[in-house]
Design a protein around this motif. Structure first.
Motif, PDB file in Angstrom:
ATOM      1  N   ASP A 214       3.650   0.834  14.619  1.00  0.00           N
ATOM      2  CA  ASP A 214       2.467   1.034  14.079  1.00  0.00           C
ATOM      3  C   ASP A 214       1.448   0.580  15.066  1.00  0.00           C
ATOM      4  OD1 ASP A 214       0.017   1.315  12.785  1.00  0.00           O
ATOM      5  OD2 ASP A 214       1.188   1.429  10.790  1.00  0.00           O
TER       6      ASP A 214
ATOM      7  N   ARG B 216      -2.189   7.100   8.810  1.00  0.00           N
ATOM      8  CA  ARG B 216      -1.272   5.714   8.266  1.00  0.00           C
ATOM      9  C   ARG B 216       0.277   6.343   8.324  1.00  0.00           C
ATOM     10  NH1 ARG B 216       0.308   3.826   3.556  1.00  0.00           N
ATOM     11  NH2 ARG B 216      -0.112   1.630   4.343  1.00  0.00           N
TER      12      ARG B 216
ATOM     13  N   PRO C 118       5.677   3.716  10.510  1.00  0.00           N
ATOM     14  CA  PRO C 118       4.705   3.245   9.992  1.00  0.00           C
ATOM     15  C   PRO C 118       5.118   1.773   9.265  1.00  0.00           C
ATOM     16  CG  PRO C 118       4.527   5.589   9.338  1.00  0.00           C
ATOM     17  CD  PRO C 118       6.153   5.372   9.890  1.00  0.00           C
TER      18      PRO C 118
ATOM     19  N   SER D  20       8.506  -1.662  13.328  1.00  0.00           N
ATOM     20  CA  SER D  20       7.264  -0.692  13.309  1.00  0.00           C
ATOM     21  C   SER D  20       6.783  -0.600  14.728  1.00  0.00           C
ATOM     22  CB  SER D  20       6.372  -0.823  12.187  1.00  0.00           C
ATOM     23  OG  SER D  20       5.264  -0.167  12.211  1.00  0.00           O
TER      24      SER D  20
ATOM     25  N   GLY E 216       1.658   8.098  10.309  1.00  0.00           N
ATOM     26  CA  GLY E 216       2.291   8.178  11.575  1.00  0.00           C
ATOM     27  C   GLY E 216       2.475   9.670  12.358  1.00  0.00           C
TER      28      GLY E 216
END
Length: 293
Positions: free
Chosen positions: A100, A192, A91, A98, A194
């Protein structure tokens, strides 16, 4: 072939505006937003907290939420397969190391959309379905006509998974909307932090209107491939945006141009994210695996 689309997440006036989002998401409401939520009645007195009884089978309108549901105290127990998937997710949308989806302006998808963007949510009821309007200019379609959801989604002989899955809903009593969602694209995250989900995950949202002005929600995930038992991933409270029927009293809902612009995200990573490659919250440097140094 999946083509990433422009995704609502934050207003970006430019590259630097993108980098400031982490703080803006949890910032206190602006005066404009406060006024929208505390509109006064004709006598000049602030409206009461309940606003009268809840209408039956009716969530129509715009609701203000916590911005992001509290997740830190909800730690699901993963299977070995789930643990392996979690280790692959790093994340932090502002770090070069990342993965994300937020970093590249990919849609949050489900289940993450229901817990990572509840600063403002709307419901638009129409014959046979309800449209859920997310706070960042995305929307989901929930079928209310009794139809069955597709079978074997993401498997041979079945339809493809989608970013937001396939949803159907029903009313439980007079004031609780229950939404069942399956068939979510497995690359989307649960939240958020992950946490992953498999192709066969099942998400249940419950929205209960206790009176005219107050709505509570919960989100649970059932995914035997990755978790040892169903778990509550988020819960929270939403408040009716009072005066929204009268444009002279309330700010126009969803008027803000809140978008994640891919080209600006890419430019941000080139100018700031990649050279710094640090945790956006702590400032700690990361190595290539995403671990903090």
């Amino acid at each position: 072939m999946r083509i990433p689309s422009k995704y609502s997440m934050l207003g970006l006036a430019g590259v630097l505006a993108f980098s400031s989002f982490a703080g803006a998401q949890n910032a206190p409401p602006t005066n404009q937003n406060r006024n929208a939520g505390t509109a006064r009645n004709p006598s000049g007195k602030a409206g009461d907290s309940g606003g009268g009884p809840a209408p039956v089978h009716d969530l129509n309108g715009i609701w203000r939420g916590p911005g992001e549901a509290l997740l830190s105290n909800r730690v699901p127990v993963l299977t070995p397969a789930g643990q392996a998937e979690l280790k692959l997710n790093i994340p932090d949308p502002f770090s070069a190391s990342s993965n994300d989806p937020w970093k590249t302006c990919d849609p949050f998808g489900m289940p993450r959309a229901a817990n990572n963007q509840v600063g403002q949510i709307g419901f638009a009821q129409m014959p046979g379905r309800i449209i859920i309007l997310e706070g960042f200019r995305t929307w989901r379609e929930v079928w209310m006509d009794g139809r069955e959801l597709p079978k074997k989604i993401g498997h041979e002989g079945g339809p493809s998974t989608t970013w937001f899955g396939y949803s159907k809903g029903h009313w439980e009593g007079d004031n609780t909307l229950v939404v069942d969602t399956i068939g979510m694209y497995e690359k989307t995250w649960v939240d958020r932090r992950g946490y992953p989900h498999s192709t066969d995950a099942h998400v249940v949202e419950r929205y209960t209107r206790s009176d005219h002005n107050n709505l509570t929600f919960t989100e649970t995930v059932e995914d035997p491939a990755y978790y040892t038992e169903p778990f509550l991933i988020a819960k929270g409270s939403l408040t009716w945006v009072r005066g929204q029927e009268d444009p002279s009293v309330a700010a126009i809902p969803f008027a803000a141009e809140n978008l994640c612009v891919p080209s600006e995200a890419i430019e941000y990573m080139k100018l700031i994210g990649e050279p710094a490659d640090e945790d956006a919250v702590t400032g700690a440097k990361k190595d290539k695996t995403g671990d903090k140094k």
